[in-house]
Scaffold this motif. Structure first.
Motif, PDB file in Angstrom:
ATOM      1  N   VAL A   1       1.113  -1.250  -0.180  1.00 44.74           N
ATOM      2  CA  VAL A   1      -0.137  -0.058  -0.516  1.00 44.74           C
ATOM      3  C   VAL A   1       1.366   1.094   0.178  1.00 44.74           C
ATOM      4  N   ALA A   2       0.406   2.034  -0.077  1.00 46.00           N
ATOM      5  CA  ALA A   2       0.771   3.474  -0.757  1.00 46.00           C
ATOM      6  C   ALA A   2       1.617   4.170   1.020  1.00 46.00           C
ATOM      7  N   THR A   3       1.556   3.926   1.765  1.00 44.57           N
ATOM      8  CA  THR A   3       1.662   4.166   3.058  1.00 44.57           C
ATOM      9  C   THR A   3       2.714   4.277   4.384  1.00 44.57           C
ATOM     10  N   ILE A   4       3.164   2.562   3.512  1.00 39.60           N
ATOM     11  CA  ILE A   4       4.421   2.265   3.835  1.00 39.60           C
ATOM     12  C   ILE A   4       5.538   2.948   3.092  1.00 39.60           C
ATOM     13  N   PRO A   5       6.458   3.478   3.900  1.00 37.03           N
ATOM     14  CA  PRO A   5       8.059   4.017   4.355  1.00 37.03           C
ATOM     15  C   PRO A   5       8.492   3.554   3.055  1.00 37.03           C
ATOM     16  N   GLU A   6       9.025   4.259   2.451  1.00 42.59           N
ATOM     17  CA  GLU A   6       9.708   3.913   0.866  1.00 42.59           C
ATOM     18  C   GLU A   6      10.973   3.038   1.678  1.00 42.59           C
ATOM     19  N   PRO A   7      12.096   4.011   3.056  1.00 41.24           N
ATOM     20  CA  PRO A   7      13.285   2.835   2.882  1.00 41.24           C
ATOM     21  C   PRO A   7      13.094   1.880   3.483  1.00 41.24           C
ATOM     22  N   LEU A   8      12.436   1.062   3.802  1.00 40.29           N
ATOM     23  CA  LEU A   8      11.254  -0.049   4.097  1.00 40.29           C
ATOM     24  C   LEU A   8      11.527  -0.869   3.360  1.00 40.29           C
ATOM     25  N   ILE A   9      11.142  -0.814   2.262  1.00 41.84           N
ATOM     26  CA  ILE A   9      10.953  -1.425   1.065  1.00 41.84           C
ATOM     27  C   ILE A   9      12.590  -1.771   0.060  1.00 41.84           C
ATOM     28  N   ALA A  10      12.990  -0.170  -0.061  1.00 40.05           N
ATOM     29  CA  ALA A  10      14.164  -0.330  -0.822  1.00 40.05           C
ATOM     30  C   ALA A  10      14.854  -1.322   0.186  1.00 40.05           C
ATOM     31  N   ASP A  11      15.123  -1.168   1.275  1.00 43.50           N
ATOM     32  CA  ASP A  11      16.555  -1.333   1.966  1.00 43.50           C
ATOM     33  C   ASP A  11      15.957  -3.517   1.699  1.00 43.50           C
ATOM     34  N   ALA A  12      14.206  -3.416   1.566  1.00 41.17           N
ATOM     35  CA  ALA A  12      14.812  -5.325   2.044  1.00 41.17           C
ATOM     36  C   ALA A  12      14.782  -5.665   0.289  1.00 41.17           C
ATOM     37  N   VAL A  13      14.481  -4.865  -0.943  1.00 46.82           N
ATOM     38  CA  VAL A  13      15.237  -5.060  -2.290  1.00 46.82           C
ATOM     39  C   VAL A  13      16.606  -5.319  -2.290  1.00 46.82           C
ATOM     40  N   GLN A  14      17.218  -4.488  -1.713  1.00 44.06           N
ATOM     41  CA  GLN A  14      19.074  -4.081  -1.434  1.00 44.06           C
ATOM     42  C   GLN A  14      19.298  -5.526  -1.244  1.00 44.06           C
ATOM     43  N   LEU A  15      18.641  -5.570   0.188  1.00 40.57           N
ATOM     44  CA  LEU A  15      19.258  -7.445   0.861  1.00 40.57           C
ATOM     45  C   LEU A  15      18.900  -7.635  -0.208  1.00 40.57           C
ATOM     46  N   PHE A  16      17.959  -7.589  -0.184  1.00 40.34           N
ATOM     47  CA  PHE A  16      17.435  -9.404  -1.449  1.00 40.34           C
ATOM     48  C   PHE A  16      17.999  -9.607  -2.681  1.00 40.34           C
ATOM     49  N   LEU A  17      18.135  -8.397  -3.347  1.00 38.49           N
ATOM     50  CA  LEU A  17      19.618  -8.219  -4.430  1.00 38.49           C
ATOM     51  C   LEU A  17      20.598  -8.526  -4.400  1.00 38.49           C
ATOM     52  N   ARG A  18      21.057  -8.337  -3.061  1.00 37.78           N
ATOM     53  CA  ARG A  18      22.688  -8.777  -2.637  1.00 37.78           C
ATOM     54  C   ARG A  18      22.489 -10.321  -2.302  1.00 37.78           C
ATOM     55  N   ARG A  19      22.005 -10.538  -2.142  1.00 37.40           N
ATOM     56  CA  ARG A  19      21.898 -12.189  -1.643  1.00 37.40           C
ATOM     57  C   ARG A  19      21.513 -12.869  -2.274  1.00 37.40           C
ATOM     58  N   ALA A  20      20.912 -12.987  -2.958  1.00 36.51           N
ATOM     59  CA  ALA A  20      20.006 -14.020  -4.085  1.00 36.51           C
ATOM     60  C   ALA A  20      19.844 -13.152  -5.332  1.00 36.51           C
ATOM     61  N   PRO A  21      22.139 -13.086  -5.975  1.00 34.60           N
ATOM     62  CA  PRO A  21      21.559 -11.671  -7.441  1.00 34.60           C
ATOM     63  C   PRO A  21      21.287 -12.143  -8.220  1.00 34.60           C
ATOM     64  N   SER A  22      20.886 -13.708  -8.277  1.00 34.22           N
ATOM     65  CA  SER A  22      20.265 -14.548  -9.794  1.00 34.22           C
ATOM     66  C   SER A  22      19.377 -14.427  -9.592  1.00 34.22           C
ATOM     67  N   ALA A  23      18.336 -13.273  -8.749  1.00 28.54           N
ATOM     68  CA  ALA A  23      16.696 -13.850  -8.510  1.00 28.54           C
ATOM     69  C   ALA A  23      16.518 -12.022  -9.400  1.00 28.54           C
ATOM     70  N   SER A  24      15.118 -11.587  -9.756  1.00 27.24           N
ATOM     71  CA  SER A  24      14.187 -10.538 -10.052  1.00 27.24           C
ATOM     72  C   SER A  24      13.686 -10.199  -9.770  1.00 27.24           C
ATOM     73  N   LEU A  25      12.839  -9.190  -9.754  1.00 30.85           N
ATOM     74  CA  LEU A  25      11.459  -9.298  -8.444  1.00 30.85           C
ATOM     75  C   LEU A  25      10.669  -7.858  -9.062  1.00 30.85           C
ATOM     76  N   SER A  26       9.487  -8.208  -9.308  1.00 34.91           N
ATOM     77  CA  SER A  26       8.028  -6.921  -9.505  1.00 34.91           C
ATOM     78  C   SER A  26       7.861  -6.416  -8.872  1.00 34.91           C
ATOM     79  N   PHE A  27       7.959  -4.935  -8.539  1.00 35.36           N
ATOM     80  CA  PHE A  27       6.347  -4.069  -7.913  1.00 35.36           C
ATOM     81  C   PHE A  27       5.616  -3.416  -7.900  1.00 35.36           C
ATOM     82  N   VAL A  28       4.147  -3.754  -7.388  1.00 31.54           N
ATOM     83  CA  VAL A  28       2.957  -3.230  -7.427  1.00 31.54           C
ATOM     84  C   VAL A  28       2.736  -1.980  -6.877  1.00 31.54           C
TER      85      VAL A  28
END
Length: 316
Positions: A112-139
């Motif tokens: 939802v739009a009211t989730i603080p952006e740093p939480l989502i961005a930090d989670a994405v960065q952690l995920f891609l660092r730990r799973a460099p062969s993965a991809s993701l999409s966000f809505v």
């Protein structure tokens, strides 16, 4: 000079991870007996470790005050640095573990739009660092839409602001973070002057940026304002887009509600003021949702990254 040499030698070759773990645990638990229990060793064994540290450096790290122990200024420095060292080691362990597992695939998540952006961005960065062969999409969408997409298999994970009542036994809900929504105004707004006292009556006649009609945030805001005899006028903006809301707010015409972490960031930059009014407590929770029967390696890893990112927000 002798102390300097001993301290230098200790940090170069004498310091061990168990030393840091014991001192950090002592700072958190407060008593040697509790630390001994946590480490499954005897109390004298913990006392010997502390004595070993002090003897190697030639300085005290703790002082006895009656039956209690207090850290010296040197001990406090070691504990503070030790916490960060242990935290970084734990992050490294998780990164290595995820990379060794070879987590891959495509992750689909929404919020939802009211989730603080740093939480989502930090989670994405952690995920891609730990799973460099993965991809993701966000809505981004309303919670009812995101839950529907989960049910229909179009999303793997959703993030929202409140728990949902559902007969779907496969839907898992877990709290990630808790923070209030607070009332804010631009530093250029009449209510934004930091030396000005603000009461509920001062909100009468203000132009508002409100959440979308029908959302839980909107209902909570209107209920709170109504309890104080305040009805937002006709010249308001309904929006759950944080970036738009912040832009409008900083131009000085509106008051609004924002998640505390977002509001605090912009208040520190001098863009807006958090008004001294009670926060909206019913909107505190941030919740992750997923279908248990659809969770695989990548999804499990992303949930862990979300939890870790939320934990970092709590420390700020």
């Amino acid at each position: 000079m002798q102390n300097d040499d001993s301290i230098d030698r200790f940090f170069r070759s004498g310091l061990k991870l168990p030393h840091l773990r014991i001192l950090v645990a002592l700072a958190e638990l407060g008593q040697i007996t509790r630390v001994a229990t946590a480490f499954h060793v005897t109390q004298p064994a913990i006392s010997r470790q502390i004595a070993e540290i002090e003897q190697a450096m030639g300085v005290s790290v703790v002082n006895r005050v009656g039956n209690a122990l207090e850290f010296t200024s040197i001990g406090e420095v070691i504990v503070t640095s030790g916490r960060e060292i242990l935290r970084q080691l734990e992050l490294a362990r998780r990164d290595v573990q995820a990379l060794a597992a070879g987590t891959g695939g495509h992750l689909r998540f929404g919020a939802v739009a009211t989730i603080p952006e740093p939480l989502i961005a930090d989670a994405v960065q952690l995920f891609l660092r730990r799973a460099p062969s993965a991809s993701l999409s966000f809505v981004e969408g309303t919670l009812d839409r995101l839950i529907k997409m989960l049910d229909e298999g179009e999303l793997d994970i959703a993030i929202g602001r409140n728990r949902v009542a559902t007969a779907q036994t496969q839907l898992r809900q877990e709290s990630l973070h808790s923070e209030s929504f607070v009332f804010v105004a631009s530093a250029h707004h009449p209510l934004g002057q930091f030396d000005k006292t603000v009461e509920w009556n001062d909100l009468r006649g203000c132009r508002w940026i409100t959440p979308l009609h029908g959302s839980p945030a909107y209902a909570t805001l209107i209920e709170t304002l109504s309890a104080h005899g305040i009805v937002p006028g006709a010249s308001n903006v309904e929006s759950s887009a944080l970036s738009l809301n912040i832009t409008l707010l900083t131009r000085g015409e509106f008051v609004a509600i924002l998640p505390l972490s977002t509001a605090r960031l912009h208040a520190m930059r001098g863009h807006m003021r958090i008004l001294p009014l009670p926060p909206l407590e019913p909107l505190t929770e941030i919740v992750a949702y997923w279908r248990v029967d659809a969770l695989r390696g990548a999804e499990l890893l992303f949930v862990e990254c979300l939890k870790e990112a939320a934990n970092e927000i709590r420390k700020e």
